[in-house]
Design an enzyme around this catalytic site. Structure first.
Site, PDB file in Angstrom:
ATOM      1  N   GLY A 280       0.792  -1.000   0.194  1.00 55.20           N
ATOM      2  CA  GLY A 280      -0.282   0.089  -0.071  1.00 55.20           C
ATOM      3  C   GLY A 280       1.172   1.228   0.331  1.00 55.20           C
ATOM      4  O   GLY A 280       1.620   0.992   0.186  1.00 55.20           O
TER       5      GLY A 280
ATOM      6  N   GLY B 260      -0.497  -4.965   0.385  1.00 53.35           N
ATOM      7  CA  GLY B 260      -2.220  -4.298  -0.648  1.00 53.35           C
ATOM      8  C   GLY B 260      -1.628  -4.984  -1.586  1.00 53.35           C
ATOM      9  O   GLY B 260      -3.385  -4.960  -2.316  1.00 53.35           O
TER      10      GLY B 260
ATOM     11  N   GLU C 152       4.776  -7.147   7.203  1.00 51.12           N
ATOM     12  CA  GLU C 152       4.381  -5.937   8.009  1.00 51.12           C
ATOM     13  C   GLU C 152       4.584  -5.959   9.788  1.00 51.12           C
ATOM     14  O   GLU C 152       4.637  -5.117  10.094  1.00 51.12           O
ATOM     15  CB  GLU C 152       2.469  -6.385   8.493  1.00 51.12           C
ATOM     16  CG  GLU C 152       1.916  -5.798   6.814  1.00 51.12           C
ATOM     17  CD  GLU C 152       2.363  -6.691   6.032  1.00 51.12           C
ATOM     18  OE1 GLU C 152       1.899  -6.515   4.948  1.00 51.12           O
ATOM     19  OE2 GLU C 152       2.096  -7.952   5.941  1.00 51.12           O
TER      20      GLU C 152
ATOM     21  N   ASP D 156      -2.596  -8.123   6.915  1.00 52.39           N
ATOM     22  CA  ASP D 156      -3.963  -7.626   6.406  1.00 52.39           C
ATOM     23  C   ASP D 156      -4.121  -8.140   4.806  1.00 52.39           C
ATOM     24  O   ASP D 156      -4.066  -8.774   4.772  1.00 52.39           O
ATOM     25  CB  ASP D 156      -4.341  -6.163   6.871  1.00 52.39           C
ATOM     26  CG  ASP D 156      -2.960  -4.971   5.966  1.00 52.39           C
ATOM     27  OD1 ASP D 156      -2.367  -5.652   5.071  1.00 52.39           O
ATOM     28  OD2 ASP D 156      -3.882  -4.016   5.628  1.00 52.39           O
TER      29      ASP D 156
END
Length: 347
Positions: free
Chosen positions: A68, A115, A138, A146
């Protein structure tokens, strides 16, 4: 075809296919809010379009997508406006891909992390070339795996998903295929030929004949057996204890332990619980759980500290709070998973 997204993402109808191309190579195709919203709009249109038999997602440049748009998230959060809406839309897109009614082919050549994983690995066909590298890193930046990692990683054999979540280590295409993350491997040089055949037929299985190649695991059997033995343990402290007992005589255990010790203690605890819980949850339930965690992470300390150390003051050592794995209490962890009431993710 204009679904928005500007110069960051391109949508085309080619033959029987709807083709999505990530076009931010200079930013390693990091996913932005604008890209997410346009992508969602395109999928909605193509799911209803009888002329589209298959959706393909690919990318320009040497990375598929490195994650992301972390810097933007960091700056917004530091300014007191954490971009919760971006994550809500991103997670809704991940869930839409998982339940998409047509074949969904991700063509992954280069790095795919964070992402980028969310917009590729929930589809029906995940094709990796020899240039692909997969990671969910992460925990190293004080965040958590996520974009549906809680749905993707728990089911991998030999506790391999837990290992990937708690170390953030990268794997190549052979390990991805062996573990079930990838469905097929193809040669980088064959991507254009495969795509030509796919858009003509609209049938991924037919198009893959003659292009799908075998790939050997990069990780050897003794290592995989060790990962399975250590990471199947019934708690984070048991995993660490298992590695500690093996470490004096075992270079792999020592190296893995050293990696884990550099990660955010809070992130490790949250990731362990999230991956454990995900085994029995649906994709939608996983995304709601992740959204609960996300809201707390954006209000916490370690995420901003992790980004500062990795990106702002490149290469400096993050000062995690709490600093030790044993300093994170069960109540601390519970708070990340508590319901959000009115603010729950609506899918």
């Amino acid at each position: 075809m204009d679904f928005g997204g500007g110069d960051e993402i391109r949508f085309e109808r080619l033959g029987r296919a709807g083709v999505v191309t990530l076009t931010r190579p200079q930013a390693l195709n990091a996913v932005t809010h604008r890209m997410v919203k346009a992508f969602d709009k395109a999928l909605r249109a193509w799911e209803r379009d009888d002329g589209v038999d298959v959706v393909v997602v690919k990318a320009e440049g040497r990375a598929f997508s490195a994650g992301g748009d972390i810097l933007h998230i960091y700056e917004a959060g530091r300014a007191g406006k954490p971009p919760v809406d971006f994550f809500a839309d991103e997670y809704r897109l991940n869930a839409r891909i998982a339940r998409f009614q047509k074949p969904y082919v991700a063509l992954i050549d280069g790095i795919v992390m964070g992402g980028g994983v969310g917009i590729s690995f929930h589809g029906s066909h995940r094709l990796l070339t020899e240039n692909a590298q997969f990671a969910m890193p992460e925990v190293g930046i004080g965040f958590f795996p996520d974009v549906g990692a809680s749905h993707l990683l728990p089911g991998l054999g030999g506790s391999f998903g837990m290992y990937l979540a708690l170390t953030g280590n990268r794997i190549r295409y052979g390990d991805a295929l062996w573990s079930g993350l990838a469905t097929h491997t193809i040669k980088a040089q064959d991507q254009a030929g495969f795509l030509d055949r796919l858009v003509a037929s609209g049938d991924p299985e037919a198009a893959l004949r003659g292009f799908s190649v075998p790939a050997r695991r990069e990780t050897d059997s003794p290592t995989l057996e060790a990962i399975a033995r250590h990471f199947v343990q019934p708690s984070l402290s048991d995993i660490i204890g298992s590695l500690e007992r093996a470490a004096p005589a075992d270079a792999l255990a020592a190296k893995t332990l050293a990696t884990i010790r550099t990660r955010s203690p809070t992130s490790l605890h949250v990731a362990w619980r999230e991956i454990s819980a995900g085994l029995t949850l649906s994709m939608d339930e996983c995304m709601r759980m992740e959204f609960r965690i996300l809201n707390r992470m954006l209000a916490g300390h370690d995420f901003y500290e992790g980004i500062r150390a990795a990106i702002i003051d490149k290469g400096s050592t993050p000062q995690w709070r709490p600093a030790g794995i044993d300093d994170v209490s069960a109540a601390d962890v519970d708070a990340y998973f508590a319901p959000l009431g009115e603010r729950e993710l609506k899918l």
